[in-house]
Design an enzyme around this catalytic site. Structure first.
Site, PDB file in Angstrom:
ATOM      1  N   GLY A 308       0.826  -0.938   0.447  1.00 33.11           N
ATOM      2  CA  GLY A 308      -0.100   0.081  -0.066  1.00 33.11           C
ATOM      3  C   GLY A 308       0.810   1.505  -0.210  1.00 33.11           C
ATOM      4  N   ARG A 345      -1.994  11.144  10.614  1.00 31.16           N
ATOM      5  CA  ARG A 345      -0.254  10.499  11.494  1.00 31.16           C
ATOM      6  C   ARG A 345       1.038  10.617  12.128  1.00 31.16           C
ATOM      7  NH1 ARG A 345       3.062   9.014   7.707  1.00 31.16           N
ATOM      8  NH2 ARG A 345       3.741   6.708   8.807  1.00 31.16           N
ATOM      9  N   CYS A 376      -9.038  22.256  18.347  1.00 32.50           N
ATOM     10  CA  CYS A 376      -9.038  22.442  19.643  1.00 32.50           C
ATOM     11  C   CYS A 376      -8.235  20.755  20.491  1.00 32.50           C
ATOM     12  CB  CYS A 376     -10.505  22.783  20.122  1.00 32.50           C
ATOM     13  SG  CYS A 376     -10.812  23.995  19.022  1.00 32.50           S
TER      14      CYS A 376
HETATM   15  C1  LIG Z   1      -2.451  -2.750   5.749  1.00 30.02           C
HETATM   16  C2  LIG Z   1      -1.861  -3.699   6.026  1.00 30.02           C
HETATM   17  C3  LIG Z   1      -1.604  -4.126   4.326  1.00 30.02           C
HETATM   18  C4  LIG Z   1      -0.654  -2.482   3.813  1.00 30.02           C
HETATM   19  O1  LIG Z   1      -0.058  -2.095   4.254  1.00 30.02           O
HETATM   20  P1  LIG Z   1       1.425  -1.323   3.923  1.00 30.02           P
HETATM   21  O2  LIG Z   1       2.381  -1.296   4.529  1.00 30.02           O
HETATM   22  O3  LIG Z   1       0.916  -0.477   3.422  1.00 30.02           O
HETATM   23  O4  LIG Z   1       1.898  -1.874   2.638  1.00 30.02           O
HETATM   24  C5  LIG Z   1      -1.029  -5.045   3.661  1.00 30.02           C
HETATM   25  N1  LIG Z   1      -1.824  -5.971   3.595  1.00 30.02           N
HETATM   26  C6  LIG Z   1      -2.567  -6.553   4.706  1.00 30.02           C
HETATM   27  C7  LIG Z   1      -3.604  -7.235   5.703  1.00 30.02           C
HETATM   28  C8  LIG Z   1      -2.587  -4.476   5.794  1.00 30.02           C
HETATM   29  O5  LIG Z   1      -3.875  -4.823   6.876  1.00 30.02           O
END
Ligand SMILES: *Cc1c(COP(=O)(O)O)cnc(C)c1O
Length: 446
Positions: A308, A345, A376
C-alpha cells in the site's frame, strides 16, 4: 546515470523543485509533474490532496518488475488510498487488490468484476454480510484470521452453494521495527492464527464442503524498513507450506502481505532527484523482493503481495496555507489551514512528514517552528521544533509523502469538511474527489 534511469527517476519524483525562470534562478517552485502546486492551490483551494499519476504508475511497475522471477500478483492494499480514480489507474496496470471491508470490496465491484476476481479479502472481523458479498462477487482468496471466522465463512458458502477459496493468515511471531500501533506479527497481536495451531485449523477447513484450501497468508506490519523480518516470516511460512502439503492440502498461493516502508525524510530537496530517486526505490524493492522470494524459491507457489504505502505514499502531498503566525516568547507557531482531521499520522503515530514551501527562495533564513492546525487539541500538530525556511502568512506549504493513510484517515472533527483530491498527469489536473461542504456533513442528521 544513464538516460533511462534518469527519465524514470523524473516520473518517479512526484514533487520536484524547478527554477522559476531562467532570469531569476534564485527562486524555485514546487511542481507536481507539469503544474506548480501554487497553481493547484489557487484553482482548487486548500487544504488539498495532490497525487501524481505518473509516480503511482512508475512505482507500481518497479514493484511488479522486482518480482518477475516468480509467478505473482500484486494486490494493492486499498486501505492505503481508496480513491476510485487511483484504483482504476492501478487496475489498468493489471493490479489486483487487497480489501479489508465490504465497502472496499464495493469499490472494486464498481470498477469491474474482473478486478474483484484478482483480489483478496483480509481483516480480523469479516461479517457474514461481507463474506456473502465477496462470495457473490467471486474473489481470489479469503484470508481467514480465526477458527470462528472459518466457521462463519463455511456457513455462508454452504448457504449460497458457492465454494470459498481460503488461506489462513498465520502469525509468525517475528518482531518488526516499526511503530507499535502498526506492528502486527507478534503473538500478542490480534492478527492471524498462531503458527502452532495452523495445521489443526487447515485440517478443519478441509473438512468443510464449501471451503477450498488454496493458500497461506502473512502480514507482519507496516512501515517496515529493514527487510530481514520479511525473510524471517517467509522462512516460517515456507516450512509450514511443506508441512501442509505433506498433510495433503493444496497450497497454491502464498500471500506475503504488505508493509514495506518508505523514507519520510528528504534532506536535500533542492536537488531535483532527491525527493525520491528511481534507483533508490528500485534498489530497495529489489532487496525486499529477494528477502521475500528467497525462502519460497523451491516451492512452486504463486506469490501475492499487498503493498500500500510503498506504492502510493510518496506519490501524494497535502497542500496547506499558513493562516497565522504566533510567537509566545519562547516558541514560534505556524498555524495552517490543514489539521489533524485532514492528516492524522503525526498525531496518531508521531509520524514525520517533510514540510516544504511551494516557493523556495535562495538565502531565506530558516527558523524553528511548530506547524499546527486550528483544532482544539494539543495533539493537532504536523511538526514540532522543525527548522523550516522562514514563511509568512498566506504562504503555501506541502506536506510530502501524504499519499498513503492520509485522505483515508480523515475525519470531520470540528465540523471540518474533508479536502478535495486532485490527480495530476503531466499538465492536466483532475478533481477525483470534490471538497466536502458543510452541508454534506449535516445531510445525514435530523
Ligand atoms: C495494511 C495492510 C497492508 C498494506 O500495508 P502497507 O504497509 O501499506 O504496505 C497489506 N495487507 C494487510 C493485511 C494490511 O492490513
Amino acid at each position: 546515470m544513464n538516460r533511462t534511469a534518469d527519465s524514470s527517476s523524473k516520473t518517479l519524483s512526484a514533487f520536484q523543485y524547478r527554477n522559476a525562470s531562467s532570469r531569476r534562478t534564485e527562486r524555485k517552485r514546487l511542481y507536481c509533474e507539469g503544474v506548480t502546486v501554487a497553481d493547484l492551490a489557487k484553482r482548487f483551494g486548500t487544504p488539498l490532496y495532490v497525487y501524481s499519476a505518473s509516480a503511482i504508475r512508475a512505482r507500481f511497475r518497479i514493484f511488479d518488475r522486482a518480482f518477475k522471477g516468480i509467478p505473482h500478483t500484486i494486490c494493492y492494499s486499498v486501505k492505503a488510498n481508496s480513491n476510485r480514480s487511483v484504483l482504476r489507474l492501478l487496475a489498468a496496470l493489471r493490479s489486483g487488490f487487497d480489501v479489508v471491508s465490504g465497502g472496499e470490496l464495493e469499490r472494486l465491484v464498481r470498477i469491474s468484476r474482473k478486478t474483484a476476481a484478482k483480489s483478496v479479502f483480509s481483516g480480523v472481523g469479516k461479517t457474514p454480510a461481507e463474506m456473502r458479498a465477496a462470495l457473490k462477487t467471486g474473489i481470489l482468496l479469503f484470508n481467514m484470521e480465526s477458527e470462528a471466522e472459518l466457521h462463519a465463512l463455511a456457513a455462508c458458502a454452504e448457504g449460497m452453494k458457492k465454494v470459498a477459496p481460503v488461506a489462513l493468515r498465520v502469525n509468525p511471531d517475528v518482531p518488526a521495527e516499526t511503530h507499535p500501533y502498526i506492528s502486527t506479527g507478534l503473538h500478542q497481536h490480534k492478527f492471524g492464527v498462531p503458527m502452532q495451531r495452523a495445521r489443526e485449523l487447515y485440517a478443519q477447513a478441509a473438512k468443510y464442503k464449501y471451503l477450498r484450501v488454496a493458500g497461506i497468508s502473512v502480514h507482519i506490519g507496516s512501515q517496515i524498513r529493514d527487510v530481514k523480518p520479511f525473510t524471517a516470516a517467509m522462512e516460517h511460512v515456507a516450512a509450514l507450506v511443506r508441512e501442509l502439503r505433506e498433510d495433503g492440502h493444496t497450497i497454491r498461493y502464498v500471500d506475503a502481505g504488505g508493509g514495506l516502508g518508505i523514507s519520510y525524510q528528504h534532506p536535500d530537496l533542492s536537488d531535483e532527484n532527491s525527493i525520491s530517486s528511481a534507483e533508490d526505490f528500485a534498489a530497495q524493492v529489489n532487496q525486499y523482493a529477494e528477502a521475500v522470494m528467497g525462502p519460497l524459491r523451491s516451492l512452486k507457489v504463486h506469490l501475492l503481495l499487498e503493498p500500500g504505502r510503498s506504492i502510493i505514499a510518496p506519490a501524494g502531498a497535502l497542500l496547506t496555507r499558513v493562516i497565522y503566525q504566533k510567537n509566545n516568547g519562547t516558541k514560534k507557531f505556524l498555524i495552517v489551514d490543514a489539521a489533524m482531521n485532514d492528516l492524522i499520522r503525526p498525531s496518531l503515530y508521531s509520524a514525520y512528514h517533510e514540510i516544504v514551501p511551494a516557493e523556495l527562495k535562495e538565502h531565506t533564513p530558516t527558523e524553528k517552528v511548530d506547524v499546527v492546525g486550528p483544532i482544539c487539541e494539543t495533539g493537532d500538530f504536523f511538526a514540532r521544533d522543525r527548522e523550516l525556511p522562514a514563511s509568512e502568512e498566506g504562504d503555501l506549504l506541502a506536506l510530502l509523502d501524504a499519499g498513503a493513510y492520509g485522505m483515508v484517515l480523515t475525519t470531520n472533527y470540528n465540523t471540518r469538511p474533508s479536502p478535495a483530491e486532485i490527480l495530476v498527469e503531466g499538465k492536466s489536473a483532475k478533481v477525483v474527489r470534490r471538497r466536502q461542504t458543510v452541508s454534506d456533513l449535516m445531510r445525514l442528521e435530523r
